[in-house]
Design an enzyme around this catalytic site. Structure first.
Site, PDB file in Angstrom:
ATOM      1  N   GLU A  48     -93.104 -79.732  17.336  1.00  0.00           N
ATOM      2  CA  GLU A  48     -93.916 -79.446  18.527  1.00  0.00           C
ATOM      3  C   GLU A  48     -94.792 -78.230  18.232  1.00  0.00           C
ATOM      4  O   GLU A  48     -94.362 -77.313  17.503  1.00  0.00           O
ATOM      5  CB  GLU A  48     -92.961 -79.122  19.693  1.00  0.00           C
ATOM      6  CG  GLU A  48     -93.601 -78.573  20.929  1.00  0.00           C
ATOM      7  CD  GLU A  48     -92.583 -78.030  21.942  1.00  0.00           C
ATOM      8  OE1 GLU A  48     -91.522 -77.512  21.525  1.00  0.00           O
ATOM      9  OE2 GLU A  48     -92.855 -78.153  23.156  1.00  0.00           O
ATOM     10  N   LYS A 133     -96.451 -84.192  26.763  1.00  0.00           N
ATOM     11  CA  LYS A 133     -95.099 -83.814  27.198  1.00  0.00           C
ATOM     12  C   LYS A 133     -94.948 -83.873  28.719  1.00  0.00           C
ATOM     13  O   LYS A 133     -95.733 -83.274  29.458  1.00  0.00           O
ATOM     14  CB  LYS A 133     -94.794 -82.393  26.711  1.00  0.00           C
ATOM     15  CG  LYS A 133     -93.363 -81.927  26.949  1.00  0.00           C
ATOM     16  CD  LYS A 133     -93.186 -80.545  26.311  1.00  0.00           C
ATOM     17  CE  LYS A 133     -91.764 -80.038  26.419  1.00  0.00           C
ATOM     18  NZ  LYS A 133     -91.633 -78.708  25.736  1.00  0.00           N
ATOM     19  N   CYS A 183     -89.604 -81.999  22.507  1.00  0.00           N
ATOM     20  CA  CYS A 183     -88.699 -80.919  22.820  1.00  0.00           C
ATOM     21  C   CYS A 183     -87.808 -81.136  24.049  1.00  0.00           C
ATOM     22  O   CYS A 183     -86.870 -81.905  23.992  1.00  0.00           O
ATOM     23  CB  CYS A 183     -89.466 -79.611  22.927  1.00  0.00           C
ATOM     24  SG  CYS A 183     -88.390 -78.214  22.623  1.00  0.00           S
TER      25      CYS A 183
END
Ligand code: ING
Length: 334
Positions: A48, A133, A183
């Site tokens: 990330e 995300k 993540c």
């Protein structure tokens, strides 16, 4: 049954300091691509926000002051060498980065928008898939109680591309069903299941995770940070019969410690490769994609066993509600 083997690599990065220019990070990543290529890797997964330090730990009063950490083009002059290396090696790659685009928002207003983004690039260097995300941890305003800020809710909007899966050629396999998480997404089983309901076979996942809990919410033994990360990824793979390549950015960035322990996990939930350093490191595994079949045709044959009519709360609620309180027959206190 034709063989469907894919050799994958997790390209773990050590720390990227606040002042480190993109070109230096890209040079480190090219060295890892070359090392992975020598080991036969056909897909490489970077972390990330792989091009810069994990800047959400820094507070900027004006959001625009963080813009130097964002990419306004992909590829750009700095990142073009990664795409050239993909073509040179015939190696696909996953890259996480901060995306700054001008596009319509849900109200149709065209404006600058900022996302924590990841792309999947094919062996011929074109972008196959993009993901933004969805699960943004941390907070939006400066939090004086924290030793280190975690301002993803300040700098990024919630991803608006869903959790896409795409079947595309990779390595010697004509079609691999690939998806991405970023993540904090890995901690939410719903995210894995949306990928699983699209028959995902390989999840590319990058993370930057502090090794100490910064929230003043209470003590958490340090060993649990890695345990929870691995638990989430292993469960996600087992319960959706897929592989995952989970790659850390690790080490001490601007004084803040991020753990490594990048892993590659198979559809049985087993860790088949793990990084041992907190620095630039390549781990590889030969993934027999046929391993996905067992889970999805038996225990996790979704079409035979799932009962969506019982799952209403999962999309019908955001937070948890209090349960009804029992009371003894005759109205005693519950
Ligand atoms: N980092 C962390 C993660 O989800 C975090 C934030 C750590 C949340 C530990 C909860 C517990 O791995 C990012 N970038 O999401």
């Amino acid at each position: 049954m034709t063989e469907r083997h894919l050799i994958v690599a997790a390209a773990q990065l050590g720390p990227i300091q606040r002042a480190e220019p993109r070109a230096v990070a890209v040079a480190r990543m090219l060295a890892l691509m070359e090392r992975a290529h020598r080991r036969g890797a056909e897909l490489i997964v970077f972390p990330e926000l792989a091009l810069t330090t994990f800047f959400p730990r820094h507070y900027c009063a004006r959001i625009e002051d963080a813009d130097p950490w964002f990419e306004t083009a992909m590829p750009s002059a700095d990142t073009a060498p990664l795409f050239a290396a993909a073509r040179r090696y015939g190696m696909g790659f996953h890259l996480g980065y901060a995306e700054l685009v001008v596009e319509p928002d849900p109200d149709g207003v065209v404006r600058p928008r900022r996302f924590n983004t990841a792309i999947l690039v094919g062996p011929t260097g074109e972008i196959l898939l993009k993901y933004r995300k969805v699960h943004l941890p941390g907070h939006a305003e400066f939090d004086p109680a924290r030793k280190v800020q975690h301002l993803e809710k300040r700098y990024f909007e919630v991803g608006n591309l869903g959790f896409p899966v795409l079947r595309a050629p990779m390595g010697a396999v004509p079609g691999v069903n690939m998806g991405m998480l970023i993540c904090n997404d890995r901690r939410w089983p719903e995210a894995w299941r949306v990928l699983g309901l699209q028959s995902v076979e390989l999840v590319a996942l990058g993370y930057n995770t502090p090794s100490l809990n910064q929230e003043a919410g209470g003590f958490e033994a340090p060993h649990l940070r890695v345990f929870h990360s691995h638990l989430s990824i292993q469960a996600g793979c087992y319960q959706n019969a897929c592989f995952a390549v989970a790659t850390a950015k690790a080490g001490i960035e601007d004084g803040c410690e991020l753990f490594g322990q990048s892993i590659i996990v198979n559809p049985q939930g087993e860790i088949i490769a793990e990084a041992g350093s907190w620095d630039d490191e390549v781990i590889t595994a030969d993934c027999d994609l046929g391993m996905c079949e067992l889970g999805r045709t038996t225990i996790f044959a979704f079409d035979r066993h799932r009962r969506p009519e019982a799952y209403g709360r999962i999309t019908g609620q955001v937070g948890a509600v209090a349960p009804p309180v029992w009371s003894a027959p005759g109205g005693g206190a519950g």
